[in-house]
Write an enzyme that holds these catalytic residues in place. Structure first.
Site, PDB file in Angstrom:
ATOM      1  CB  VAL A  12       8.200  66.732  57.482  1.00 22.09           C
ATOM      2  CG1 VAL A  12       7.081  65.700  57.590  1.00 22.09           C
ATOM      3  CG2 VAL A  12       9.440  66.088  56.873  1.00 22.09           C
ATOM      4  CE  LYS A 100      14.647  60.614  59.468  1.00 19.61           C
ATOM      5  NZ  LYS A 100      14.694  61.195  58.183  1.00 19.61           N
ATOM      6  CB  ILE A 131       8.122  53.820  49.672  1.00 20.57           C
ATOM      7  CG1 ILE A 131       9.119  54.534  48.767  1.00 20.57           C
ATOM      8  CG2 ILE A 131       7.835  52.414  49.148  1.00 20.57           C
ATOM      9  CD1 ILE A 131      10.499  53.874  48.757  1.00 20.57           C
ATOM     10  CD  GLU A 185      17.392  63.431  58.697  1.00 18.86           C
ATOM     11  OE1 GLU A 185      16.939  63.680  59.808  1.00 18.86           O
ATOM     12  OE2 GLU A 185      16.669  63.113  57.736  1.00 18.86           O
ATOM     13  CG  ASP A 196      18.131  59.022  57.642  1.00 21.84           C
ATOM     14  OD1 ASP A 196      17.310  59.541  58.409  1.00 21.84           O
ATOM     15  OD2 ASP A 196      17.838  58.574  56.511  1.00 21.84           O
ATOM     16  CE  LYS A 200      15.011  57.240  56.554  1.00 17.02           C
ATOM     17  NZ  LYS A 200      15.574  58.014  55.448  1.00 17.02           N
ATOM     18  N   GLY A 297      11.980  64.311  50.982  1.00 15.62           N
ATOM     19  CA  GLY A 297      11.361  65.479  50.356  1.00 15.62           C
ATOM     20  C   GLY A 297      10.017  65.779  50.987  1.00 15.62           C
TER      21      GLY A 297
HETATM   22  N1  HSE Z   1      17.457  62.711  55.272  1.00 10.46           N
HETATM   23  C1  HSE Z   1      16.560  61.653  54.922  1.00 10.46           C
HETATM   24  C2  HSE Z   1      16.982  61.086  53.584  1.00 10.46           C
HETATM   25  C3  HSE Z   1      15.163  62.188  54.882  1.00 10.46           C
HETATM   26  O1  HSE Z   1      17.767  61.729  52.884  1.00 10.46           O
HETATM   27  O2  HSE Z   1      16.549  59.993  53.221  1.00 10.46           O
HETATM   28  C4  HSE Z   1      14.101  61.143  54.749  1.00 10.46           C
HETATM   29  O3  HSE Z   1      14.060  60.285  55.850  1.00 10.46           O
END
Ligand code: HSE
Length: 397
Positions: A12, A100, A131, A185, A196, A200, A297
């Site tokens: 990132v 996150k 998004i 990750e 993850d 979110k 990505g």
């Molecule tokens: N590891 C996370 C995913 C990265 O695959 O969505 C983006 O938050």
């Protein structure tokens, strides 16, 4: 000129540097200001990188440089990302992040610190990668009572499921590809086990309902118990199996969960494949709104982080979120949540009839009987399901 520092030069962080450099003229024309990367913090050296001269190893250099007004945290993990963010905010620097983990666990603390210090803490990239969803949810949909959010929130697992189902790849091969593409990750169990996606959906719920629930309080199931037989049964019955983060308002309380669910083919989320994420928001005035785009990505994620930097540098009217910490009284116990269920069992249909009374049969193959139950509370389902030998069961969206 706005001077920024990037913390972390991984997938990132390097994307942030690339987007700022590649689109510098476009950004300058939009906000009438130039974004200058003054420092990049990383433990490693990058002698061959065009940004090699920006690399520093000591966070205090950034913290003590008054010219740096924005810090882009792209380190991942809770510590030291949280600590560096908090220190930067206390020093009067705004912070943007895609992290996150930090936002879901400490977002309320950092938003309070930002407000106390008159700076901003923005994290559009923390949900849905590229998004635009957090800002639209908090602003464009502000007139609504949000009834429900259902989202495919993890690019890695959606990629793995699509590659396994559509291309017959093994789980291991599909995961390796997701890692090579920079979706996963550092520890991909956070993706595979739904952690993850859980972070979110907690962030989305906090924006929708104003209270941040700690991810540890959320019932979370990953994708490892999805079998190809279930995928086939679901597909024949007109459903796709997707890992869904769900946040619902039930009589003023929140129900938040993550689990694989059977999504009917009539629901657009069933068509969201590969690394794409899809977030379906139902508001009491807007009705259904769906957000779809690349959820992971380097460049899609960097797109959202840099947009936050651009907003801080050029759009002072963008406000911080205000969140309180949710407590147990704000939550609906998961046992009380009502849903229909898909079940696959080795028990006979007679046993299913006696346990469930009502059901719709789907298939009987290779000694496995699959069926769909009427909607019922989770506690009632668990009691009925305990009377038969269940191989797999998933809620239906
Ligand atoms: N590891 C996370 C995913 C990265 O695959 O969505 C983006 O938050």
């Amino acid at each position: 000129m706005t001077n920024i520092a990037i913390l972390g030069f991984g997938v990132v962080g390097s994307g942030i540097a690339e987007v700022i450099t590649q689109n510098s003229e476009i950004i300058k024309n939009k906000i009438g200001d130039e974004i200058n990367i003054k420092y990049i913090l990383d433990l490693r050296e990058f002698p061959d990188s065009p940004f090699a001269d920006k690399i520093v190893h000591d966070f205090n250099i950034i913290l003590n440089d008054d010219e740096v007004s924005i810090v882009a945290e792209a380190m991942g993990g809770l510590h030291p990302a949280f600590d560096f963010s908090e220190q930067a905010l206390k020093k009067g620097k705004s912070v943007v992040t895609s992290n996150k983990h930090v936002v879901a666990e400490k977002g309320d603390v950092l938003l309070k610190t930002a407000a106390e210090n008159g700076v901003r803490y923005l994290f559009e990239a923390s949900v849905g990668g590229g998004i635009p969803v957090l800002r639209p949810l908090g602003t464009c949909l502000a007139a609504n009572k949000i009834n429900e959010i259902n989202g495919i929130l993890n690019g890695t697992t959606n990629y793995i499921l699509t590659q396994m189902i559509d291309f017959g790849k093994t789980f291991e091969v599909a995961l390796k590809e997701a890692q090579m593409k920079g979706y996963a990750e550092a520890n991909p169990t956070a993706d595979v086990d739904g952690i993850d996606a859980c972070r979110k959906i907690c962030i989305l719920a906090a924006i929708a309902f104003g209270k941040l629930i700690n991810p540890s309080e959320v019932s979370t199931v990953g994708i490892s118990n999805i079998r190809l037989n279930d995928v086939k049964n679901a597909s024949e019955a007109g459903y796709a199996i997707k890992l869904i983060g769900q946040a619902k308002d039930i009589n003023g309380k929140m129900s938040v969960s993550v689990a694989p669910r059977l999504v009917p083919n009539t629901n657009l989320l069933s068509k969201v494949d590969d690394v794409f994420n899809g977030i379906l928001v139902n508001g009491n005035a807007s009705d259904d709104i769906i957000f779809i785009g690349k959820g992971a990505g380097k460049m899609p994620t960097a797109s959202a982080v840099v947009a936050d930097i651009v907003d801080i540098a050029g759009r002072p009217e963008i406000k911080n979120q205000q969140w309180a910490q949710a407590d147990k009284n704000d939550l609906v116990p998961s046992d009380d949540v009502v849903s229909a269920y898909y079940v696959c069992t080795t028990s006979s249909e007679d046993a299913v009839k006696s346990a469930f009374n009502e059901y719709s049969a789907l298939s009987l193959k290779d000694g496995e009987f699959s069926f769909i139950t009427p909607a019922m509370k989770k506690s009632a389902f668990n009691e009925m399901a305990s009377k038969i030998d269940v191989i797999s069961s998933f809620e239906i969206l």
